[in-house]
Scaffold this motif. Structure first.
Motif, short mmCIF file in Angstrom:
data_model
loop_
_atom_site.label_atom_id
_atom_site.label_comp_id
_atom_site.label_asym_id
_atom_site.label_seq_id
_atom_site.Cartn_x
_atom_site.Cartn_y
_atom_site.Cartn_z
N PRO A 316 0.81 -1.23 0.00
CA PRO A 316 0.00 0.00 0.00
C PRO A 316 0.84 1.27 0.00
O PRO A 316 0.31 2.35 -0.29
N ARG A 335 -5.28 -5.95 -3.42
CA ARG A 335 -5.72 -5.57 -2.07
C ARG A 335 -5.13 -4.22 -1.66
O ARG A 335 -5.76 -3.45 -0.94
N GLY A 337 -4.48 -1.73 -3.59
CA GLY A 337 -5.02 -0.63 -4.36
C GLY A 337 -4.00 0.11 -5.20
O GLY A 337 -4.14 1.31 -5.45
N VAL A 361 -6.46 -2.40 -13.88
CA VAL A 361 -5.56 -2.09 -12.76
C VAL A 361 -4.11 -2.39 -13.11
O VAL A 361 -3.23 -2.21 -12.27
N ARG A 394 -4.92 3.86 -11.21
CA ARG A 394 -4.93 3.94 -9.75
C ARG A 394 -6.36 3.94 -9.22
O ARG A 394 -6.66 3.29 -8.20
N HIS A 395 -7.27 4.63 -9.89
CA HIS A 395 -8.67 4.67 -9.46
C HIS A 395 -9.29 3.29 -9.53
O HIS A 395 -9.97 2.86 -8.57
N ALA A 397 -7.75 0.45 -9.35
CA ALA A 397 -7.12 -0.37 -8.31
C ALA A 397 -7.71 -0.08 -6.94
O ALA A 397 -7.95 -1.00 -6.14
N THR A 398 -7.97 1.19 -6.66
CA THR A 398 -8.58 1.57 -5.37
C THR A 398 -9.97 0.97 -5.24
O THR A 398 -10.35 0.47 -4.18
N GLU A 399 -10.75 1.04 -6.32
CA GLU A 399 -12.10 0.46 -6.29
C GLU A 399 -12.04 -1.04 -6.04
O GLU A 399 -12.83 -1.59 -5.24
N ALA A 401 -9.70 -2.70 -4.51
CA ALA A 401 -9.27 -2.92 -3.12
C ALA A 401 -10.44 -2.78 -2.16
O ALA A 401 -10.55 -3.57 -1.19
N HIS A 402 -11.31 -1.83 -2.39
CA HIS A 402 -12.48 -1.66 -1.53
C HIS A 402 -13.39 -2.89 -1.59
O HIS A 402 -13.96 -3.32 -0.57
#
Length: 422
Positions: A316, A335, A337, A361, A394-395, A397-399, A401-402
């Motif tokens: 992270p 995970r 993100g 991602v 990056r966006h 990947a963040t989604e 991860a959530h």
């Protein structure tokens, strides 16, 4: 309370996820032993589990280096099959010794399941298969070891059935010998597999539907429950040298190939350093089996070499991760993100690389063999720039991860164990 034996064999990524499963079961009051290779004894004991020995440790046998040149074509495939069959036969010779008389439940990885089914039959105890990758035939995708390229629904399913027959052949000698050792009547590996499928016992797959939605044409007893994360202590911290490096500048790029590319460290280290320098990025090289090291990049103060650290703590805090796309490392990057630059080597890795790219991602995969080409530095540097400079990646990947954070794969295993009355 039940005495549970987990069996797992192969590389670190084939074993580490089961420490998290075992720790969750132990916290619920079960006695849990994990049988695996001696290389991972410390990993198992640190999680509070009993360690039991399995032979065929890949870290000590390694007849040749993963990712190194092999004979091409049919000769190479035959050599690979011979090595795999020898590994399985040695494994079968030790799996019976790992089971104590009071074992009440077997939890089996994909590698150990075709052997563990016979052990469960001989001991008259229940078992659960816990694979980390999809193995049952489906029209949705071709077998994971086929490179990730779809053959159409009919072709995918036909290839999946053929893949099962290949596995049956790999386990044929080990099955014969193991059943004789256990005093069971003769049965072919194929017959034993079909009997296990017909029993309808649940199979719990330890990956996320974020990456691989459950195929609708799978039989009802095949479940996708979410990832199983390697155990690490709640108070674990990154080593001070890593913390100091992270604090000294912008987030670095992680580069590591896990159990791949053994003995190729000098070339890969120099390549990684050159690509990072060209992309104007800092980097952390994880030594792994390849032996990556900053010794091959003198004067590059923006590089650090590390050994094993929990990916959950490091990833992270990176700008991107470059790796071989084993199932566990793929999930760890998702995970965290952060974007991925996939460099798949073999087996299921091209499958996971393609899945990451399809989610948006990851950059387009760079096959490991391409890192030997003349333009390898330029290609890797370009991928690093695309991975770290594109906000959309990056966006996404963040989604992802959530979505992964909402899953509880180990908890689903615990529920399945409780449903068995264990």
């Amino acid at each position: 309370m039940t005495n549970i034996l987990i069996t797992a064999a192969g590389s670190h990524g084939d074993v580490a996820p089961y420490t998290g499963v075992g720790a969750r079961l132990r916290a619920a009051g079960h006695e849990v032993a994990l049988a695996t290779h001696d290389t991972y004894a410390g990993l198992v004991r640190a999680a509070g589990l009993e360690f039991r020995h399995l032979p065929a440790d890949p870290r000590t046998r390694r007849p040749d280096a993963a990712g190194q040149a092999r004979p091409a074509g049919p000769a190479g495939q035959r050599a690979l099959m011979r090595r795999a069959a020898a590994f399985i036969e040695e494994l079968g010779g030790g799996i019976t010794e790992a089971a104590a008389p009071d074992t009440g439940l077997l939890l089996l990885s994909a590698t150990t399941a075709p052997l563990g089914h016979h052990l469960a039959e001989a001991m008259n105890i229940p078992y659960l298969d816990l694979p980390l990758v999809p193995g049952a035939p489906t029209g949705d995708f071709a077998p994971v070891v086929s490179g990730g390229r779809s053959l159409g629904r009919l072709g995918n399913r036909a290839a999946g059935l053929l893949s099962l027959r290949v596995i049956d052949r790999l386990y044929a000698d080990a099955t014969r010998d193991l059943r004789a050792r256990l005093g069971l009547p003769p049965a072919t590996a194929r017959a034993a597999r079909r009997r296990a499928e017909a029993a309808g016992r649940p199979v719990l797959h330890g990956f996320s539907e974020v990456l691989v939605p459950r195929p609708a044409d799978w039989r009802p007893d095949l479940d996708v429950v979410g990832n199983w994360w390697p155990w690490h202590a709640p108070d674990d911290r990154l080593p001070p040298v890593v913390e100091d490096f992270l604090a000294a500048g912008p987030p670095p790029v992680f580069i590591g190939f896990g159990s791949m590319a053994s003995g190729d460290g000098a070339r890969l280290s120099a390549l990684a350093a050159a690509a990072l320098r060209r992309a104007r990025l800092r980097g952390i090289l994880q030594s792994g089996w390849a032996g990556l090291t900053t010794r091959h990049a003198p004067g590059h103060d923006d590089l650090l070499t590390i050994g094993d650290v929990p990916h959950a703590l490091l990833f992270p805090r990176t700008a991107a991760v470059v790796h071989h796309c084993g199932a566990g490392t793929t999930a760890a990057g998702l995970r965290a993100g952060v974007p991925t630059v996939p460099v798949p080597v073999t087996a299921d890795q091209p499958f996971w690389a393609a899945r990451l790219a399809s989610l948006g991602v990851a950059t387009a995969p760079i096959p490991f063999a391409d890192l030997s080409a003349d333009h390898a530095v330029d290609r890797l540097a370009h991928a690093l720039t695309r991975a770290t400079a594109a906000p959309d990646r990056r966006h996404h990947a963040t989604e992802a991860a959530h979505r992964l954070a909402a899953e509880d794969g180990a908890g689903q295993v615990l529920k399945a164990v409780e449903r068995l009355g264990a």
